[in-house]
Structures are given as structure tokens and as C-alpha cells.
Design a protein around this motif. Structure first.
Motif, short mmCIF file in Angstrom:
data_model
loop_
_atom_site.label_atom_id
_atom_site.label_comp_id
_atom_site.label_asym_id
_atom_site.label_seq_id
_atom_site.Cartn_x
_atom_site.Cartn_y
_atom_site.Cartn_z
N LEU B 568 -21.14 -31.82 45.55
CA LEU B 568 -19.54 -30.77 46.36
C LEU B 568 -18.19 -31.75 45.95
N PHE B 569 -18.56 -32.95 44.95
CA PHE B 569 -17.26 -32.89 43.88
C PHE B 569 -17.60 -32.17 43.20
N GLU B 570 -18.62 -32.19 42.21
CA GLU B 570 -18.40 -31.84 41.29
C GLU B 570 -17.75 -29.54 41.78
N CYS B 571 -18.51 -29.46 42.22
CA CYS B 571 -18.40 -28.28 42.52
C CYS B 571 -17.00 -27.65 42.56
N ILE B 572 -16.27 -28.66 43.97
CA ILE B 572 -15.06 -28.14 43.76
C ILE B 572 -13.94 -28.61 43.08
N GLY B 573 -14.58 -28.98 41.90
CA GLY B 573 -14.02 -29.92 40.11
C GLY B 573 -14.29 -28.39 39.27
N GLN B 644 -15.67 -44.89 45.13
CA GLN B 644 -15.22 -45.85 43.67
C GLN B 644 -15.84 -44.32 42.40
N ARG B 645 -17.17 -43.85 42.63
CA ARG B 645 -17.53 -43.30 41.78
C ARG B 645 -16.57 -42.14 40.99
N PHE B 646 -15.53 -41.58 41.87
CA PHE B 646 -14.28 -40.24 42.08
C PHE B 646 -13.79 -40.80 40.95
N TRP B 647 -13.36 -42.15 41.20
CA TRP B 647 -12.07 -42.60 40.01
C TRP B 647 -11.66 -42.36 38.81
N LEU B 648 -13.23 -42.70 37.66
CA LEU B 648 -12.43 -41.94 36.54
C LEU B 648 -12.69 -40.42 36.35
N PRO B 649 -13.26 -40.25 37.39
CA PRO B 649 -12.94 -37.85 36.67
C PRO B 649 -12.02 -38.06 36.85
N LEU B 650 -11.07 -38.31 38.14
CA LEU B 650 -9.49 -37.78 39.26
C LEU B 650 -8.84 -38.53 38.24
N LEU B 651 -9.00 -39.87 37.08
CA LEU B 651 -8.17 -39.83 36.21
C LEU B 651 -8.18 -39.40 34.99
N HIS B 652 -9.44 -38.71 34.60
CA HIS B 652 -9.57 -38.23 33.43
C HIS B 652 -9.55 -36.79 33.30
N ASP B 653 -9.25 -35.97 34.59
CA ASP B 653 -8.31 -34.55 34.61
C ASP B 653 -7.03 -34.99 34.12
N SER B 654 -6.29 -36.28 34.51
CA SER B 654 -4.74 -36.14 34.87
C SER B 654 -4.57 -36.28 33.43
N VAL B 655 -4.74 -36.78 32.48
CA VAL B 655 -4.78 -37.08 31.18
C VAL B 655 -3.37 -36.60 30.29
N LYS B 656 -3.96 -34.87 30.84
CA LYS B 656 -2.66 -34.64 30.48
C LYS B 656 -1.20 -34.63 30.59
N CYS B 691 -23.90 -45.29 38.59
CA CYS B 691 -23.87 -44.60 38.28
C CYS B 691 -23.20 -43.77 37.30
N GLU B 692 -24.09 -43.59 36.57
CA GLU B 692 -23.33 -42.89 35.51
C GLU B 692 -22.12 -41.59 35.86
N SER B 693 -20.72 -40.73 35.45
CA SER B 693 -20.83 -39.91 35.32
C SER B 693 -21.16 -38.78 34.44
N ASN B 694 -20.41 -37.21 34.42
CA ASN B 694 -20.81 -36.47 33.40
C ASN B 694 -19.85 -36.55 32.32
N LEU B 695 -19.22 -37.45 32.73
CA LEU B 695 -18.36 -37.12 31.42
C LEU B 695 -18.70 -38.12 29.71
N PRO B 696 -17.62 -37.56 29.13
CA PRO B 696 -17.72 -38.07 27.64
C PRO B 696 -17.84 -39.70 27.63
N PRO B 697 -17.78 -39.69 26.87
CA PRO B 697 -18.47 -41.10 26.65
C PRO B 697 -17.33 -42.00 26.23
N GLN B 698 -15.83 -41.37 25.37
CA GLN B 698 -14.74 -42.53 25.67
C GLN B 698 -13.72 -41.78 26.51
N VAL B 703 -8.45 -42.12 29.24
CA VAL B 703 -7.81 -42.95 30.04
C VAL B 703 -6.86 -44.06 29.98
N ARG B 704 -7.47 -45.28 29.71
CA ARG B 704 -6.36 -46.24 29.20
C ARG B 704 -5.33 -46.05 28.54
N LEU B 705 -5.75 -45.63 27.61
CA LEU B 705 -4.90 -45.30 26.21
C LEU B 705 -3.78 -44.43 26.89
#
Lengths: 333, 719
Positions: B568-573, B644-656, B691-698, B703-705
Motif C-alpha cells: 500500500l505504501f508503495e502504491c500511495i507513493g 521504521q522501514r518507511f523512514w528512509l523513503p520518507l526522508l528521501h522524498d523530502s531531500v528537495k 529488508c532493503e527498500s527499492n531506493l537507490p543505493p546512495q 539524505v544525510r548530506l
């Protein structure tokens, strides 16, 4: 004293199209999957009322030799074994974007060995698949995501021999028969019985394989053959449902007949299960095709090259006998 | 060649040569031979489906050559019903009996359990109480098997109606009655012979084709159609002697009164003859009977005690002898009347050759002994030897299951009784009659309740209940009552119930509910969770996502629910527009309503808000939208329900937005919180379950940067 009073009454439930080669019923007996010589598969629905063929599709380029349904917790799905040695998994799905259809989830291709038999077993929440190959090898796969039938992990690979240290030649196997222990439950160890029909005697006899959690490996815990019969080619095996017996019952068909084995529930000091052959049933002239226990494990149905369905039961003294036979070869209309 | 059970050599079980040959049944599948392959499957209960396939010949080169339609089919599947039983009872009637016997059976079992719990009561009083319960049970079942005869007083008497019409008797009821008479009904044990006389009156027609019943019935038809002088008709006398031998006194008296000498115009000339007929009729109707009472319309005089009866019986026989030797017979000129009446007298005097001639079946001869030769016969061994004697005298009688059962009862042989019940009457009878068999019989009790290793440590009683439950489960209309019988099986009943429940189809909501109710009743949590998982997966895969999630939640199937949450998370994304979100909204609502541990997805709402404002930012909206997006992000990251597994995708979406040019959108403390979360994520990544998400490796480093940059700018801003 017989458990079933046997007189019969039959009702036609489905007509199969030309070229049908094999068929298999789902868990509740309402759906039938049929494999065809041209590599297609059809599904018949509502076997209890007006049966109809709901879908037919081409699954493989070569003929379908065998079809196995997945346990219902994993959806309406089948595994097809093709004569070219490959196998594929198909599931019925429907959503807003596409109508109800059978979709391929996974294709296991083969190079030089062919798949002879495969069976599914459910333990706690995971689904395991044992596949027997024509080179005498056995592979056990585990499904990683219960909702996605395309993610399988190879858990183990071994040969159907007791002594794995000895080196054997490469057998050529014509047929394999696998049956999982049908008992379900958290505490139960995974186990299955497997026999081959091959040109190397060591591979043939039916052995019970059990998964040892501590070392994460499969071990042979019993061999269902008397010393003189170990090389007998196995035609079919069937593990009876156990609704409370203090022992397991397994039927093994070889060229000598159908043997009924009692197998202990708990390992003895050497880690092996106790075994006792309680009957050898002869009746089918020629090869036994299929063995099928009823829900209570009281009656065994067998089919064979003589075109008969034979029903076997034990009397109250534990003597096995043929209770009735259904003649399918007759010329009737 | 018939199949043989052979000795495996070292087996403990010896080869028994008396194992009978199997019965071979042709399956009418309509596929022309040769048959290439046969497949079988036990589908429901004891239904076996058989698929017969023709050889899959290669396509003929010319296409349609002979065009025989039969060649067009590849095979047929037929359903074979095993143990169909006798055809005497229709399917609907069988189901009615099956349903009707459940309450009586269940009540008896619960009474048995409560009696077993009352150990303080004396053994004899428990026995008496138990016996009364079984009698009540037996009567209930007996009523179920057929209604009692209509009382004759309700119809206007027709002098030519010799036998009252009543419901067609069934072997099932006849067998049940026999077992009740011998095993349960202690009150009537003092007048057992008379009970058997009554039994024969009801079930004589079931014995064989030609019986006294069939003769009397034939006679009745003749009487109503022909205007003949009855006393000239040999069948009149034959039917009457049969009826008398079987003790159907009312029929005999009615027949006697049809005698021509009663005709008004003949009374004068046949006075003596008429006197003799009437004298016999009186003797017949005053026959002493050793029984407490007689049903309305039946003739005879009842005596409750043995001395009274003997006195009356001897007096009655004296009257018969006197009449037999009287001189009036010389004055009776009608030959048939004279001979016929004297034959009746001989029957009443217990002359064996007359009785033998008057009866058709050995059972009838046997019963006539109780009426005219040995009315005080007692004890099963006496009955048994008498039955043997009658069988020899009437050796031509055919034998059927009912008689086999009767001999088994007399021979005190419960194995034979059970085998006959099983063979002739089917699994219903065996499962229910077991209670009658054991009520007051120690031998049968041990035989049926002893646990046998060869049966898997169950008793014969349990075996037959399992078999009956399996038969019930063959039909969707009777499957619901199978659990009652399985619950009475102490060892393997619930094991079989689990398998039967697991094999029920899950397409219909009502059916699932019923099956879950059965699980709840018998505390089968494992199987109810399996049923809900099967239903959940079925609906999920068949496009009914809501039902799927509902059932998986009921099953508390965290593994599958977490996978669904991920999907569902992926679908809404992917689908931010309102339209496509709507299709998920209901589902998220459903998932959120029962948070618990399994799949609480309320955060998906916030995620939707976040995605929407992010979209506005990307569409070039002002800084307000950007701020609002970051607020949503902070809410999501602070909320403990966001997995927790959704944290990184959320942050990654917000990089801009973290790199927002105009101004930093997060404060120092907010940025620190996110950095901490990021640190936590890096730790988790080392865990084997990650569990690895489907985000690019970097993704993580970018996000950290961005966070670091934002932190620097925020610090400057807040200075």
C-alpha cells in the motif's frame, strides 16, 4: 468388520477435453486442474454442482506431466511440471486493473535435469517446496513472501541416499514420489518421504527426511524398505493423515505391491524412527499409478495400470485387505 | 485377479485366509476404452472422484477423419459415492433421520458424562438411571424412524378390512425395535415372547417375499374384488391359519365372521356349522396372553402373573380340546369348514405339523411357538435353541440381514450384531445402536470400548463414530452435524474435525462464520486461524482487498499484513492524485481501525497529506506549502505508528525540501531528531533481518548530506 459399507452410486462431474494427460484437485475438491499434451492447462470449477471449465491457457511448450496445487493459505495456485523438465508456478488473481486470470509467478528452468515430482508443505507460517530431479537430487525451497509466489530461496540440496559420504554414480531416474507429513502445527518438525524409480538401487528406497533445526539440515530418519527390497523401484508413496494415532502410517507402492508401514512418532536413541511393515497388498497387475488416503487415514485408494481403483482397509485386528474395487476399464456408456 | 492381503514375512499380523474377496463395481464413466490413466481424489467425506483419461493420441494428420464424437473427449470425471446403503430409504428421509437423531444422541452423551462425574452414587443406582436414559433415547430414535400405526378406531370399520393399512415398515426400524426389545426394554422382559409377537405383526412383510403377511394381504384383495363363497376358497382357510399361527387374532376373528353360515338366509340350514365357527371365534378371541395389556383392537385376555396365566391357559386349552372332540363335527356337512376349523384348533393346541404348514418363514414358526407351545420361554439360550430348531424345520427360508441381526442377538454375539448392522443398515445404524448394545452387557461393553493398537488406540465405538461423521461430512447439508459425533470421540474426533474444517471452501462469508463458530465451540484456535488466513488470501488475491485485510486481521497474521502495508505504501507513493488515493482510502480506514500490533496503518493518512503537499511544492507553490510538507514529515517521523522501514523513503522524498533554497525549513532541534532517526536506520541496516527498500543505493548518504546542510543553515538562522 469393515468401516465402509460398500455399494456405489456415481455422478458425472466433468468432461475433459481431448489431450488431457494429468489432473489434480484443490484442497476442498471443488476445483480441478488438468494438464494437456500440448502444454496447456485448464481449470474446472464447481465440481460439486454444474462443473464448467473456467479458464484454459498455454503454460509450457511441451506436455504437462503433473500438476500440484499449493496449500490454500497461499491462494489459488498450481505448480506445473512439464515434460521438458521445467516447472512453473501459476496463481489466479484479479484486481481493478485486470480481470480474473491465471498469471505465471515463477518459472524454474532446467538445463540438463528434469523435474520429476514436487510437493508443498506448510510449517508454522512458511511454505516449503521439495523438488525431485531426474539426477537423483532433491532441492528444498522456501517461500520468502507469503503473498508473492515469485520469491523462493533454495534451502537445501541433497541426494535420496542414507549415507551421504559415499560417492555414487549418477542415476537416471524415471519417476519420483514425494509425500509431506500432512500433520500441521507449530511444534511439528518438517518431514517428508521420498522414493525414486531409478537405475541406481541406493536412490530408490523411500526415505523419511526430517529438518533438524539445530544444524539447519535435512537428515534421513527412516528407510521404508526391508533389507532385500531396498533396490525396488518406487512407483508411489502416500503419507496418511494422522488424527491421533500413536504412530504414522505410510503407504509405499513398488513392483512387489503396496506396503503399509507404521512409523514411530519419536526418534529412538540413534535418532532414527522405528518402522514396521504391517502389510503388503497385491492386486494391481502392473504398475501402481497413485495412492490416496481418505481424510481419516482409514481407507487407502490406489489406481494402477490394470485400470482399477482399489480400496484398502484394515479390520479391527489390524489385518489389511481389499474392501472394494472400482472397474474403470469396462466398455460402457 | 482379486486382491489379496498377503503376509509380509516378518510382520506380526498373520495372513488370514478368510478375508473375503472384494466386491468389484463397474464405474459407468462413459469413456470408451482403452483408459490411459486413472486419477482419484477423496473430495468430501467418503466421496471419491475418479478421473478416467483416454490416451492423448497425437493429432491425426488429416484433422477430422472419422469424426466420431467420442474421440473428441479426453476423459471424464465421475463422483463415486461409497456406502450408499440400501435403497429402502430416500436421501431426504435419510437426512431427516440424521438431523433428528442428533439431539437425542447429544443428550445421551452429556448424561453419560455427568453420570461418570457422579462417582459418589452407588453403582446400581447409576446403572438404573443410565438404563432409563438409554430407554428414552431408544424410544426417541424409534419414533424418528417411522410413525406408529394409526389406531383403528379412527376409521369406520369395514368388515372386509382384515388388516389396517399403515406405513410401509422399514428394515431400519425393525432392526432398531429388535435391539430395543432385547437390550434396553427391561420393563417388558417378563413378557418378551409377546413383544416378539407384536414385532412380527409389524415387520413380517420384511422377512422374505412370501410371508403370512403377503398371503393375508392377497386374501384381502381377493375378498374385496370377488363375490365368492369364501369358505369354498382354500386361500381363505390358508390365510386364516397363517394369521392365527402369527397371533393376529383380530384378523382371524374378522375372517371367521365372513363365513357363509353367518348369512341370514343360510342361518337356518347351517345352524350347527355356524355354531362351530362362532365357537372357534370365541376361543380365538379369548386366548390368554402373558402380557400386561393389549393395544386397542387387539384380541385376547391379558394376565400379568405367571400362575394366573397358566391357570387360564390350561382352562382355555381344555375348552379347545373339548370342542375338538365334540360330536358336532359329524353334523357339519361342509367339508372345507370342518377341516379348516379343526386345523385352527390344532394350531391353537400347538400341533407342530399344523403350525409348520401354516407358516412360511422360520421366524413365523418361531413366534408361533411362543403363542401355542411354549408361552413361558425365557432366556436367550432357550430362544436361540428354539430359533435353531425352527430354522431346521423351515430350512427353505431365505436369510437376510435382519435375520442375521436377530441370530446375532440371540447368540449373544455383539460382533455379529455390529457386522450385520454395518453391512445391512449402514453407518448411521452402527453409530447409534452402539448405545443399546452396551447398556447392560459387560461383554459388549468391553468389546466396543477397549482401545485397540491396530485401530490407532481407539475403540470400535469411536471408529464407527468417526466413520459416520465422515459420511455426514460428504454432504453440505449434513456436514454441520458431524462435529456432534466427533466431539463424542475422545481420542481422534477433534483431529478429524480439524481436517474436515480445513477442507471447507471459503468463498462464502456465511459459511466461514459457521465454520469459525464450530472452531470456537471446540477450541480449535489453530484451525480457525488457518481458515481466516485462507479466506484472507483468497479475497486479497481476488480483488476484494477489504475482505482480505479484514480476515487477515482476524487471523492476526502479521507477516501477511506487513507485506500488504508495504504494498500500500508503495502504491500511495506512486499515486498522489486524489482519485487514485480514494481506492485505497477505505482500506487504510479498515487497517487503521484495529491498530493493535498487526498492521496499524493510520500513518498512511498522514503520508497521503505529506505526498499531496509535496506535489504542490513540485508544482511550484509558495513557501507555505513547503512548510506544511515539512510539518507533515515531522509528524510522520515522530509518530510511533510509522514503521521504521518507511523512514528512509520518507526522508528521501523530502531531500528537495531539505535543500530549500530560500530558507531552511526545519529548526535545529527538528533536524537533530531526523539525524538521530537516520543514525538508528544505519544501525538497523547491519541487522540480518533488514529488508532493503527499492531506493537507490546512495539514498541514505544523500539524505544525510541534505540534513547536514539544513542543520548548518538552521544554526546560522537561529543565531
Amino acid at each position: 468388520m469393515s468401516a465402509h459399507q460398500t455399494s456405489t452410486m456415481e455422478k458425472e462431474v466433468a468432461t475433459l477435453e481431448k489431450g488431457a494427460l494429468c489432473c489434480s484437485w484443490n484442497y476442498c475438491g471443488q476445483r480441478l486442474a488438468v494438464g494437456f499434451v500440448d502444454g496447456s492447462v485448464s481449470i474446472h470449477d464447481n465440481l460439486d454442482s454444474a462443473s464448467s471449465c473456467s479458464s484454459k491457457w498455454k503454460a509450457h511448450a511441451s506436455s504437462i506431466n503433473n500438476i500440484v496445487w499449493l496449500p490454500p493459505e497461499f491462494g489459488d495456485a498450481i505448480a506445473c511440471i512439464s515434460a521438458d523438465g521445467s516447472m512453473s508456478l501459476w496463481e489466479e488473481v484479479e484486481d481493478d486493473t485486470q480481470p480474473l486470470k491465471w498469471k505465471m509467478c515463477k518459472l524454474f528452468e532446467s538445463s540438463n535435469v528434469t523435474v520429476l515430482d514436487l510437493q508443498f508443505g506448510v510449517y508454522s507460517t512458511s511454505l516449503k517446496m521439495v523438488v525431485a530431479y531426474s539426477d537423483g537430487h532433491v532441492k528444498v525451497y522456501e517461500l520468502l513472501d507469503p503473498l508473492e509466489l515469485n520469491k523462493w530461496q533454495l534451502q537445501a540440496e541433497f541426494q535420496n541416499v542414507i549415507d551421504s559420504v559415499l560417492r555414487f554414480g549418477k542415476p537416471s531416474c524415471a519417476k519420483a514420489s514425494i509425500a509431506w507429513n500432512p500433520r500441521r502445527g507449530e511444534s511439528q518438525q518438517s518431514s517428508f518421504v521420498l522414493g525414486f524409480n531409478s537405475d541406481l538401487p541406493q536412490f530408490n528406497s523411500s526415505k523419511i527426511w526430517e529438518f533438524e533445526e539445530d544444524h539447519q539440515r535435512w537428515l534421513p530418519v527412516a528407510e521404508l524398505a526391508l533389507p532385500g527390497d531396498k533396490g525396488d523401484r518406487v512407483h508411489a508413496v502416500a503419507w496418511a493423515p494422522n488424527i491421533g494415532r500413536p504412530y504414522e502410517v505410510i503407504a509405499v507402492a513398488t513392483c512387489k505391491g503396496i506396503a503399509i508401514w507404521h512409523v514411530g512418532l519419536n526418534p529412538e536413541s540413534d535418532g532414527r524412527l522405528s518402522t514396521e511393515k504391517v502389510a503388503l497388498l497385491s492386486g494391481h497387475d502392473g504398475e501402481v499409478w497413485q495412492l490416496e488416503w481418505d481424510v481419516s487415514g482409514l481407507t487407502l485408494a490406489s489406481t494402477g495400470a490394470d485400470g482399477m481403483v482399489r480400496l484398502w482397509q484394515s479390520n479391527v485386528n489390524g489385518v489389511w485387505h481389499e474392501e472394494a474395487a472400482l472397474e474403470c476399464n469396462g466398455m460402457q456408456q | 485377479m482379486p486382491g489379496l492381503a498377503s503376509d509380509p514375512g516378518d510382520s506380526l499380523v498373520p495372513f488370514l485366509p478368510d478375508v473375503r474377496d472384494p466386491v468389484v463395481y463397474p464405474v459407468r464413466h462413459g469413456v470408451n476404452p482403452p483408459i490411459f490413466r486413472v486419477y482419484v481424489s477423496w473430495t468430501r467425506g467418503n466421496f471419491l472422484q475418479v478421473a478416467c483419461l483416454r490416451p492423448p493420441a497425437a493429432e491425426p494428420a488429416g484433422g477430422e477423419e472419422d469424426g466420431v464424437s467420442d474421440e473428441e473427449i479426453g476423459g471424464k470425471v465421475v463422483e463415486v459415492k461409497l456406502g450408499a446403503g440400501d435403497e429402502e430409504i430416500s436421501e431426504a428421509q435419510r437426512r431427516r433421520i440424521a438431523y433428528g437423531s442428533v439431539p437425542a444422541f447429544a443428550l445421551l452423551q452429556s448424561r453419560k458424562n455427568s453420570l461418570a462425574a457422579m462417582s459418589r452414587m452407588s453403582a446400581s443406582s447409576i446403572r438404573t438411571e443410565w438404563w432409563e436414559h438409554v430407554l428414552e433415547y431408544s424410544r426417541h430414535i424409534s419414533d424418528l424412524l417411522g410413525n406408529p400405526m394409526l389406531p383403528s378406531s379412527t376409521v369406520i370399520e369395514d368388515p372386509k378390512m382384515i388388516m389396517q393399512p399403515h406405513e410401509e415398515p422399514t428394515t431400519l426400524k425393525a432392526a432398531w425395535q429388535l435391539m430395543e426389545i432385547f437390550y434396553v426394554d427391561k420393563l417388558s422382559s417378563t413378557w418378551l415372547p409377546e413383544r416378539l409377537v407384536d414385532w412380527l405383526a409389524d415387520y413380517d412383510s420384511l422377512l422374505t417375499e412370501t410371508t403370512i403377511h403377503s398371503k393375508v394381504e392377497g386374501l384381502q384383495k381377493r375378498l374385496s374384488s370377488l363375490k365368492v363363497v369364501v369358505e369354498d376358497d382354500p386361500e381363505y382357510w390358508e390365510g386364516m391359519s397363517g394369521a392365527l399361527a402369527a397371533g393376529w387374532l383380530d384378523a382371524v376373528v374378522k375372517l371367521l365372521r365372513l363365513h357363509g353360515s353367518y348369512q341370514l338366509e343360510q342361518l337356518g340350514s347351517r345352524e350347527t356349522e355356524n355354531g362351530l365357527v362362532e365357537a372357534v371365534a370365541v376361543l380365538v378371541s379369548t386366548m390368554p396372553r402373558m402380557r400386561p395389556h393389549l393395544p386397542a383392537g387387539r384380541l385376547g385376555q391379558c394376565y400379568k402373573t405367571k400362575p394366573d396365566f397358566i391357570k387360564a391357559w390350561e382352562k382355555w386349552r381344555l375348552h379347545i380340546s373339548r370342542l375338538d372332540s365334540s360330536t358336532f363335527w359329524v353334523q357339519c356337512s361342509h367339508h372345507q369348514t370342518r377341516e379348516g376349523l379343526r386345523n385352527l384348533l390344532q394350531i391353537m393346541l400347538g400341533n407342530i405339523s399344523n403350525l409348520r404348514a401354516a407358516t412360511c418363514h422360520w421366524m413365523e414358526l418361531f413366534i408361533s411357538h411362543f403363542l401355542y407351545i411354549r408361552p413361558l420361554t425365557m432366556g436367550l439360550d432357550e430362544f436361540h435353541s428354539l430359533a435353531q430348531k425352527c430354522m431346521q424345520l423351515k430350512s427353505s427360508s431365505s436369510s437376510n440381514g435382519l435375520m442375521g441381526l436377530f441370530i446375532g442377538i440371540l447368540g449373544e454375539n455383539p460382533e455379529v450384531v455390529l457386522a450385520e448392522c454395518s453391512k445391512t443398515l449402514g453407518p448411521w445404524m452402527v453409530a447409534h445402536a452402539m448405545e443399546l448394545l452396551t447398556v447392560d452387557n459387560g461383554h459388549a461393553d468391553i468389546l466396543l470400548h477397549e482401545e485397540r493398537y491396530s485401530l490407532g488406540d481407539i475403540s470400535i465405538e469411536e471408529l464407527h463414530r468417526l466413520v459416520y461423521a465422515q459420511v455426514l461430512s460428504s454432504h453440505p447439508l449434513t456436514w454441520q452435524i458431524a462435529p456432534t459425533y466427533l466431539a463424542s470421540c475422545p481420542k481422534q474426533g477433534l483431529g478429524l474435525l480439524e481436517i474436515l474444517l480445513y477442507k471447507q471452501p471459503v468463498q462464502h462469508y456465511q459459511m466461514i462464520l459457521k465454520n469459525l463458530e464450530i472452531c470456537r465451540l471446540y477450541e480449535l484456535e489453530n484451525i480457525s486461524s488457518s481458515i481466516m488466513k485462507i479466506a484472507g488470501t483468497y479475497h486479497w488475491k481476488h480483488g476484494r482487498k477489504g475482505s482480505g485485510v479484514y480476515w487477515l486481521q482476524q487471523a492476526r497474521d502479521e507477516v501477511r499484513l506487513n507485506k500488504i502495508a508495504q504494498q500500500l505504501f508503495e502504491c500511495i507513493g506512486k499515486s498522489i492524485s486524489d482519485d487514485s488515493f480514494k481506492q485505497w482510502e477505505g482500506l487504510i480506514e479498515l487497517l487503521g481501525s484495529q491498530v493493535g500490533t498487526a498492521g496499524g496503518l493510520e500513518f498512511l493518512h498522514k503520508y497521503r497529506d505529506f505526498k499531496r503537499s509535496l506535489q504542490q511544492v513540485q508544482d511550484g507553490s509558495p513557501v507555505d506549502a513547503a512548510r506544511q510538507t515539512m510539518e507533515s514529515l515531522m509528524q510522520l517521523m515522530k509518530n510511533s505508528s510509522t514503521p521504521q522501514r518507511f523512514w528512509l523513503p520518507l526522508l528521501h522524498d523530502s531531500v528537495k525540501l531539505l535543500n530549500w533554497k530560500a530558507q531552511p525549513l526545519l529548526t535545529v532541534s527538528e533536524t537533530n531528531l531526523l539525524l538521530n532517526k537516520l543514525q538508528e536506520l544505519s544501525m538497523v541496516k547491519l541487522h540480518p533481518d533488514f529488508c532493503e527498500s527499492n531506493l537507490p543505493p546512495q539514498a541514505l548518504s544523500s539524505v544525510r548530506l541534505a540534513l547536514a546542510t539544513n542543520l548548518g543553515r538552521a544554526v546560522l538562522e537561529e543565531c
